[in-house]
Design a protein around this motif. Structure first.
Motif, PDB file in Angstrom:
ATOM      1  N   GLY A   1       9.229   6.007  -6.673  1.00 11.31           N
ATOM      2  CA  GLY A   1       8.017   5.604  -5.970  1.00 11.31           C
ATOM      3  C   GLY A   1       7.082   4.783  -6.825  1.00 11.31           C
TER       4      GLY A   1
ATOM      5  N   ASN B  44       7.565   3.635   3.368  1.00 12.79           N
ATOM      6  CA  ASN B  44       8.098   4.778   4.101  1.00 12.79           C
ATOM      7  C   ASN B  44       9.603   4.870   3.808  1.00 12.79           C
TER       8      ASN B  44
ATOM      9  N   TYR C 139       3.551   0.025   9.478  1.00 22.55           N
ATOM     10  CA  TYR C 139       4.681  -0.232   8.591  1.00 22.55           C
ATOM     11  C   TYR C 139       5.611  -1.251   9.253  1.00 22.55           C
TER      12      TYR C 139
ATOM     13  N   ILE D  33       7.406  -1.033   4.981  1.00 25.98           N
ATOM     14  CA  ILE D  33       6.298  -1.220   4.044  1.00 25.98           C
ATOM     15  C   ILE D  33       4.980  -1.418   4.772  1.00 25.98           C
TER      16      ILE D  33
ATOM     17  N   SER E  77      -0.995  -4.535   2.447  1.00 23.50           N
ATOM     18  CA  SER E  77      -2.454  -4.626   2.439  1.00 23.50           C
ATOM     19  C   SER E  77      -2.935  -5.549   3.554  1.00 23.50           C
TER      20      SER E  77
ATOM     21  N   SER F  70      10.297   8.770   2.364  1.00 27.24           N
ATOM     22  CA  SER F  70       9.313   8.890   1.290  1.00 27.24           C
ATOM     23  C   SER F  70       9.276  10.317   0.742  1.00 27.24           C
TER      24      SER F  70
ATOM     25  N   ASN G  72       8.469   1.332  -6.785  1.00 28.84           N
ATOM     26  CA  ASN G  72       8.807   0.766  -5.467  1.00 28.84           C
ATOM     27  C   ASN G  72      10.261   0.305  -5.423  1.00 28.84           C
TER      28      ASN G  72
ATOM     29  N   LEU H  22       0.823  -1.206   0.000  1.00 26.87           N
ATOM     30  CA  LEU H  22       0.000   0.000   0.000  1.00 26.87           C
ATOM     31  C   LEU H  22       0.860   1.260   0.000  1.00 26.87           C
ATOM     32  N   SER H  23       1.947   1.205   0.737  1.00 25.95           N
ATOM     33  CA  SER H  23       2.793   2.379   0.862  1.00 25.95           C
ATOM     34  C   SER H  23       4.165   1.959   1.384  1.00 25.95           C
TER      35      SER H  23
END
Length: 120
Positions: A72, A31, A106, A98, A101, A52, A75, A28-29
């Protein structure tokens, strides 16, 4: 989630290498991302990291010679290493914080490592 690094190898002193590390999976994201290294008989140490937002941090040994960057959309984190020295010889590990999902925090993930050998 997997981190896969590439770009290590054997190079003469004064040469350059570019390491890449791509994260894949249900991400999902991401850092912070970074590179660590571990030489034989020594502890693992931070080489460089990048947030990030693009803020960079370097070990004193890497300043002026190494550049960390990230993409980004892919990834992926990179480490451009110039003016390599024999003392840079080590296994280099990529690292990423990370958000996966289904999770709510993180977590740190490590790549398997790639060997960098600098001959004198």
């Amino acid at each position: 989630v997997q981190l896969q690094a590439s770009g290590g190898g054997l190079v003469q002193a004064g040469g350059s290498l570019r390491l890449s590390c791509a994260a894949s999976g249900r991400i999902l994201s991401i850092n912070d991302m970074g590179w660590y290294r571990q030489a034989p008989g020594k502890q693992r140490e931070l080489v460089a990291s990048i947030t990030s937002g693009g803020n960079r941090n370097y070990a004193d040994s890497a300043k002026g010679r190494f550049t960390i960057s990230r993409d980004g959309a892919k990834n992926t984190v990179y480490l451009q290493m110039n003016s390599l020295k024999p003392e840079d010889t080590a296994v280099y590990y990529c690292y990423a914080q990370i958000l996966v999902s289904g999770m709510h925090y993180y977590a740190g993930h490590w790549g398997p490592g790639t060997q960098v050998t600098v001959s004198s």
